[in-house]
Design a protein around this motif. Sequence first.
Motif, PDB file in Angstrom:
ATOM      1  N   UNK A 105      12.583  25.614  18.886  1.00  0.00           N
ATOM      2  CA  UNK A 105      12.185  25.093  20.190  1.00  0.00           C
ATOM      3  C   UNK A 105      13.337  24.324  20.824  1.00  0.00           C
ATOM      4  N   UNK A 106      13.207  24.136  22.130  1.00  0.00           N
ATOM      5  CA  UNK A 106      14.170  23.366  22.916  1.00  0.00           C
ATOM      6  C   UNK A 106      13.414  22.228  23.591  1.00  0.00           C
ATOM      7  N   UNK A 107      13.997  21.057  23.579  1.00  0.00           N
ATOM      8  CA  UNK A 107      13.439  19.911  24.287  1.00  0.00           C
ATOM      9  C   UNK A 107      14.488  19.325  25.204  1.00  0.00           C
ATOM     10  N   UNK A 108      14.077  18.988  26.408  1.00  0.00           N
ATOM     11  CA  UNK A 108      14.983  18.401  27.404  1.00  0.00           C
ATOM     12  C   UNK A 108      14.373  17.094  27.883  1.00  0.00           C
ATOM     13  N   UNK A 109      15.210  16.090  28.074  1.00  0.00           N
ATOM     14  CA  UNK A 109      14.768  14.825  28.646  1.00  0.00           C
ATOM     15  C   UNK A 109      15.867  14.264  29.523  1.00  0.00           C
ATOM     16  N   UNK A 110      15.455  13.664  30.634  1.00  0.00           N
ATOM     17  CA  UNK A 110      16.426  13.001  31.494  1.00  0.00           C
ATOM     18  C   UNK A 110      16.098  13.025  32.966  1.00  0.00           C
ATOM     19  N   UNK A 111      15.289  14.012  33.378  1.00  0.00           N
ATOM     20  CA  UNK A 111      14.901  14.102  34.782  1.00  0.00           C
ATOM     21  C   UNK A 111      13.377  14.214  34.843  1.00  0.00           C
ATOM     22  N   UNK A 112      12.827  14.623  35.966  1.00  0.00           N
ATOM     23  CA  UNK A 112      11.374  14.796  36.071  1.00  0.00           C
ATOM     24  C   UNK A 112      10.920  15.857  35.071  1.00  0.00           C
ATOM     25  N   UNK A 123      16.976   9.367  25.969  1.00  0.00           N
ATOM     26  CA  UNK A 123      16.694  10.795  26.157  1.00  0.00           C
ATOM     27  C   UNK A 123      16.975  11.599  24.897  1.00  0.00           C
ATOM     28  N   UNK A 124      17.843  11.085  24.027  1.00  0.00           N
ATOM     29  CA  UNK A 124      18.118  11.786  22.768  1.00  0.00           C
ATOM     30  C   UNK A 124      16.862  11.834  21.912  1.00  0.00           C
TER      31      UNK A 124
END
Length: 133
Positions: free
Chosen positions: A110-117, A54-55
Amino acid sequence: MQTKAILGLAEVNAILDAAQQAAEANGWQVTVAVTDDSGELLGLRRLDGAAPMTAMISAQKARTAALSHKETQVFERMINEGRTAFLSAPLEGLLEGGVPVVVDGRVIGAVGISGVKSDQDAQVAKAAVAAIG
């Protein structure tokens, strides 16, 4: 000479904190990436339990959102609707969850998120961006 707003350390930390709060409120284990307007990483926070990959994915989502000046959901939708040739574009992080930070009509990062749907990633990213209003 033109001037522009930038994301300083205070703003990066506010974004990281807001994203962490939004994710933890939902019990989500995510990684949060913050970039400048050129897509270079300014901050990264991997919450306990978030998968190592996710990183990388969160940073790619943030970079794509910064460079394109668009939410990454635009690209995911485009590809899902059949424009698969776009997969050959020299970008990564084409999944929902990347959101540009806009100040006075200009993208400053910007912001990026990863880990869920993907839609949950976007929910956290939007909450994080809202923290610096």
